[in-house]
Design a protein around this motif. Structure first.
Motif, PDB file in Angstrom:
ATOM      1  N   TYR A  30      -9.305   3.989  -4.075  1.00 56.37           N
ATOM      2  CA  TYR A  30      -8.117   4.812  -3.845  1.00 56.37           C
ATOM      3  C   TYR A  30      -7.198   4.785  -5.061  1.00 56.37           C
ATOM      4  N   TRP A  39      -0.388  13.338  -7.571  1.00 58.57           N
ATOM      5  CA  TRP A  39       0.638  12.444  -7.039  1.00 58.57           C
ATOM      6  C   TRP A  39       1.079  11.449  -8.100  1.00 58.57           C
ATOM      7  N   GLU A  53      -7.917  15.232  -3.901  1.00 63.99           N
ATOM      8  CA  GLU A  53      -6.750  15.016  -3.047  1.00 63.99           C
ATOM      9  C   GLU A  53      -7.087  15.077  -1.555  1.00 63.99           C
ATOM     10  N   MET A  56      -8.725  11.824  -0.588  1.00 63.51           N
ATOM     11  CA  MET A  56      -7.789  10.707  -0.494  1.00 63.51           C
ATOM     12  C   MET A  56      -6.864  10.841   0.711  1.00 63.51           C
ATOM     13  N   LEU A  57      -6.559  12.088   1.073  1.00 63.51           N
ATOM     14  CA  LEU A  57      -5.749  12.292   2.281  1.00 63.51           C
ATOM     15  C   LEU A  57      -6.497  11.874   3.540  1.00 63.51           C
ATOM     16  N   ASN A  60      -5.382   8.173   3.359  1.00 64.96           N
ATOM     17  CA  ASN A  60      -3.984   7.822   3.140  1.00 64.96           C
ATOM     18  C   ASN A  60      -3.171   7.579   4.414  1.00 64.96           C
TER      19      ASN A  60
END
Length: 403
Positions: A30, A39, A53, A56-57, A60
């Motif tokens: 991550y 970010w 992204e 990773m979301l 997250n």
């Protein structure tokens, strides 16, 4: 309902050890990913990976809350072995010593390289520049280099997790000092409430409420004071783990509902991504919808992970699990500094994003392994990396309860 005696016979939750190992292990990937997305991060790669992204979301919203939940379970079981005062002392030593060491030794290179890449820093060599930065700025106990990037020195950076965990643990110890039977009393009643569909729905509503009502006013800072959305989120997860640790019926129900939780998580994440992608015009109703599905995705994903882990990892013990259970906290302490130092060294190398990321990941993993192997063998280093002081036995170090 299982009794405390039944749980005392169970030395540890192997499945939750694996959850903790895998969740901390994801941090390496991550935080490497943070080099490549839009970010904010301490330093950035010259490459941007737009497709990364959404991936990773996927992690997250729940990865850190899950770690706090597992820490709550571990704290509950530790209280079965310690008196309350001894528990508070043990947790303080296990958390505050590596925190202080990390802030003074491990974290400073992150701040220095952030300044070097953001503003430059006068130097004849990196070593001289770092020494000057450390003395003149890092130990200034004030905001530095404002307004860009304006960072408070010294800082805990990624070690904020240790700070928050210690604060929640001490607050809990204070409550239990006033109400010793509170954990069992509240846990039993909460276990009776969280049955059937309510196990997935009620926590979902709570996490959604934090997202809707706190996040817009108190965005994430990890600065401890004023970070009310994160405190509500992480303290809730910590308390859920602590209060339900001994409620065996709830854990069986989490396992039974794992597929429902997974389907719920997939649906909520898909809905959130559609909003995140900007496919719909912004409106107050859309904001409420996005906050609601985000909060529900948090809990559904955690419930799914816990349910599948209990189903498939409950008895998956062995030397790998025992080794990593001890190693993962030192890995966590050093991993982000390793990522930033290696990524900075590769800046301007002309490598592709894939080659660069592979070197950062492999170099970070190697740094973590070497650090742990050195620290576990030197008695005075052990507490600095969150390892307990203990004697060697038959050439190996006994494994202990995780942080």
């Amino acid at each position: 309902m299982s009794t405390p005696q039944q749980f005392a016979a169970q030395e540890r939750r192997i499945d939750l050890d694996w959850v903790r190992i895998l969740a901390f292990g994801l941090l390496i990937f991550y935080h490497v990913g943070m080099l490549y997305v839009s970010w904010g991060f301490h330093i950035k790669s010259v490459h941007r990976l737009v497709w990364l992204e959404p991936v990773m979301l996927l992690l997250n919203p729940w990865r850190l809350s899950l770690l706090f939940l597992v820490s709550g379970v571990a704290s509950r079981f530790m209280l079965g072995k310690y008196q309350l005062a001894a528990f508070a002392r043990a947790r303080s030593a296990r958390l505050l010593i590596p925190l202080a060491f990390g802030m003074l030794v491990i974290v400073p290179p992150q701040s220095y390289l952030q300044i070097v890449e953001s503003l430059g820093y006068p130097q004849s060599s990196y070593l001289q520049g770092f020494a000057d930065f450390y003395v003149q700025h890092y130990l200034a106990f004030s905001a530095q280099f404002c307004p860009t990037p304006c960072i408070v020195q010294p800082t805990w950076n990624h070690l904020w997790f240790v700070v928050y965990l210690w604060v929640y643990t001490m607050a809990l110890a204070g409550v239990l000092a006033l109400w010793p039977a509170g954990a069992d009393w509240v846990g039993e009643r909460l276990g009776r409430v969280l049955v059937g569909p309510r196990l997935l729905v009620l926590p979902c509503l709570l996490f959604a409420a934090w997202r809707l009502f706190l996040f817009p006013t108190f965005p994430s800072t990890h600065a401890l004071f004023g970070d009310w959305y994160n405190h509500a989120d992480y303290a809730t997860a910590f308390l859920i783990g602590f209060l339900l640790a001994r409620q065996e019926s709830v854990w069986r129900d989490i396992e039974r509902q794992r597929w429902v939780a997974l389907a719920m998580a997939v649906a909520c994440f898909a809905a959130f991504i559609l909003v995140y992608a900007g496919l719909f015009p912004r409106s107050p109703m859309l904001r409420w919808f996005a906050g609601s599905v985000y909060g529900c995705y948090q809990w559904a994903a955690m419930a799914a992970v816990l349910g599948f882990a209990r189903r498939h990892l409950m008895t998956a013990d062995g030397p790998v699990r025992r080794y990593l259970t001890d190693a993962i906290f030192p890995y966590y302490i050093v991993h982000q500094t390793a990522i930033i130092v290696i990524a900075h060294a590769l800046r301007g190398s002309g490598l592709s994003a894939g080659s660069e990321a592979a070197l950062v990941i492999s170099g970070t993993a190697l740094t973590c392994i070497v650090t742990y192997e050195v620290a576990r063998r030197i008695a005075w280093l052990r507490p600095l990396f969150g390892l307990r002081m203990e004697a060697r036995s038959s050439g190996r170090i006994a494994q202990r309860q995780p942080a």
